[in-house]
Design an enzyme around this catalytic site. Sequence first.
Site, PDB file in Angstrom:
ATOM      1  N   ASP A  50      81.916  23.805  86.609  1.00 58.57           N
ATOM      2  CA  ASP A  50      81.485  24.709  87.294  1.00 58.57           C
ATOM      3  C   ASP A  50      80.095  25.310  86.476  1.00 58.57           C
ATOM      4  O   ASP A  50      80.015  26.629  86.692  1.00 58.57           O
ATOM      5  CB  ASP A  50      82.545  25.968  87.797  1.00 58.57           C
ATOM      6  CG  ASP A  50      81.810  26.343  89.106  1.00 58.57           C
ATOM      7  OD1 ASP A  50      80.792  26.165  89.604  1.00 58.57           O
ATOM      8  OD2 ASP A  50      82.328  27.651  89.517  1.00 58.57           O
ATOM      9  N   ASP A 198      82.393  38.655  87.513  1.00 53.41           N
ATOM     10  CA  ASP A 198      82.195  37.791  88.393  1.00 53.41           C
ATOM     11  C   ASP A 198      83.505  37.528  89.138  1.00 53.41           C
ATOM     12  O   ASP A 198      84.573  37.568  88.482  1.00 53.41           O
ATOM     13  CB  ASP A 198      81.981  36.414  87.739  1.00 53.41           C
ATOM     14  CG  ASP A 198      81.541  35.320  88.727  1.00 53.41           C
ATOM     15  OD1 ASP A 198      80.524  35.245  89.402  1.00 53.41           O
ATOM     16  OD2 ASP A 198      82.473  34.283  88.853  1.00 53.41           O
ATOM     17  N   GLU A 239      80.513  41.650  91.170  1.00 50.57           N
ATOM     18  CA  GLU A 239      79.709  40.629  92.028  1.00 50.57           C
ATOM     19  C   GLU A 239      80.973  40.519  93.041  1.00 50.57           C
ATOM     20  O   GLU A 239      81.960  39.861  92.798  1.00 50.57           O
ATOM     21  CB  GLU A 239      79.450  39.587  91.163  1.00 50.57           C
ATOM     22  CG  GLU A 239      78.811  38.381  92.024  1.00 50.57           C
ATOM     23  CD  GLU A 239      79.881  37.111  92.433  1.00 50.57           C
ATOM     24  OE1 GLU A 239      79.264  36.231  92.790  1.00 50.57           O
ATOM     25  OE2 GLU A 239      81.190  37.261  92.268  1.00 50.57           O
ATOM     26  N   HIS A 296      71.920  31.115  91.468  1.00 49.92           N
ATOM     27  CA  HIS A 296      72.654  29.503  90.912  1.00 49.92           C
ATOM     28  C   HIS A 296      73.388  29.062  92.216  1.00 49.92           C
ATOM     29  O   HIS A 296      73.687  28.048  92.218  1.00 49.92           O
ATOM     30  CB  HIS A 296      73.204  29.496  89.673  1.00 49.92           C
ATOM     31  CG  HIS A 296      74.305  30.641  89.804  1.00 49.92           C
ATOM     32  ND1 HIS A 296      74.068  31.781  89.909  1.00 49.92           N
ATOM     33  CD2 HIS A 296      75.648  30.168  89.960  1.00 49.92           C
ATOM     34  CE1 HIS A 296      75.637  32.415  90.030  1.00 49.92           C
ATOM     35  NE2 HIS A 296      76.354  31.628  89.769  1.00 49.92           N
TER      36      HIS A 296
END
Length: 489
Positions: A50, A198, A239, A296
């Site tokens: 990832d 994240d 996030e 991204h």
Amino acid sequence: MSVKNKVQLITYPDSLGGNLKTLDQVLRTHFLDIFPGGVHILPPFPSSGDRGFAPLTYFEIAKEHGTWEDIKSIGENFDVLLDLMVNHISRQSSYFQDFLKKGRKSEYADFFLTLDKIWEDGEPVQEDIDKMFLRRQVPYSTFTIEKTGEMEKVWTTFGKTDPSEQIDLDIHSEKVKQLFTDIFKNFQENNVKIVRLDAVGYVIKKLGTSCFFVEPEIYQFLDWMMELAKSVNIELLPEVHAHYTTQYKLAEYGSWIYDFILPYRVLEALINKSSNNLLQYLNNRPHKQFTMLDCHDGVPVKPDLDDLIDSKEARKLVDVCLERGANLSLILSDEHKDPDGFDVHQIRATYYSLLNNNDDAYIAARAIQFFTPGIPQVYYVGLLAGENDEARVKETGEGREINRHNYTIEEIEQSLQKEVVQRLLWLIRFRNEYEAFEGEFAVLDSEDHEVKLQWKKDNRYCKLLIDLHSNKTVIEYVEQNGEVKEYIA
């Protein structure tokens, strides 16, 4: 420290010149006055998938990217923002590898969510899983313990492979809390100023819920993280991709949030030549946000804009984007699709290509972003007005690679010559330097084909005037000597 009200860059460690050392050089050579807000370096740690988001450890920088000294060096000129994948760690990490060898006898066994921590007998119940917001078909993976041959089911929210590369951490474990504490201390020692949490929305697993942003437990966890960050003088940016009301709850809680609604609203205004939805949104959103147009992943659609958009209208917009070369990521669980089957999670393309590689439309989009209250982030491909990288998608089979082109030094220098990039750099400088952006924001009365926004502080003001028919962008502002100027961006 506090976050600076200036423009930030988002980049991979290897996407501007090949590694962190060249990134440092590129930033010093070309962008020293462009990103006083800082640089978000997407995960530079050793990772097993990832593109950095399955980290093995946070205490090393991947050899191919460089060293902590490089991060420190970048931090001398720019506030560095790094990610902490607070929900999971790599299957290849020494912690999980030790668990795979020794099972429950591993000193790291408590790091992970074996299913007996979720269901008493360790057996998954489909009725519970049906309620969850899933990112893969089932939220766990099965592993064989080397020493005993026993099968262990472990919670894995993310991951395209089976078993997953991304193993969820048990955030209630004292050992995991100690790991986070050590990570933050290491960040502090290496000039890191902001940490993005994240996938933080997924950290609480509770039966009978969606296992996403579970209240009030998520706030208890965030309180603990905020205290930890504060103790080492680091700002936190959670996030969360979720229904906008969830984001607004986070804002009420006092946290920075991401504006995941703006990219779609700007796109919609420029494609449909109508500012109505955009201006309505700008009038009502919380101001303490990080803004972006591209990143991204892709332009968020569901669940971020659920109940804000009509799926028929959204489908038309998505079709225009597909004609312009975009690809899509889709929602997996039926429960979270729209009744009519609309299932678009994100639209993936460069923002420049979504606007049909039209310089004026692109500058208009960036001007709206920079006039929107918050901390603007510009993704490196967007900075260089990059076009869709179809070859990379074909080569890797990964749709997100369309907007992840790796630039050589030569390509960076060539891109900087483009007129649209020079126009964008002017806009960034203006946003960084004009003092009215520290003042009061207003959405001015506009015709449906116009966008009119204003910032005012004392006797200085700047107005943004965009004609959506022509994509012409004009900035009117007052010089220090009181003279009113008009600049065509």
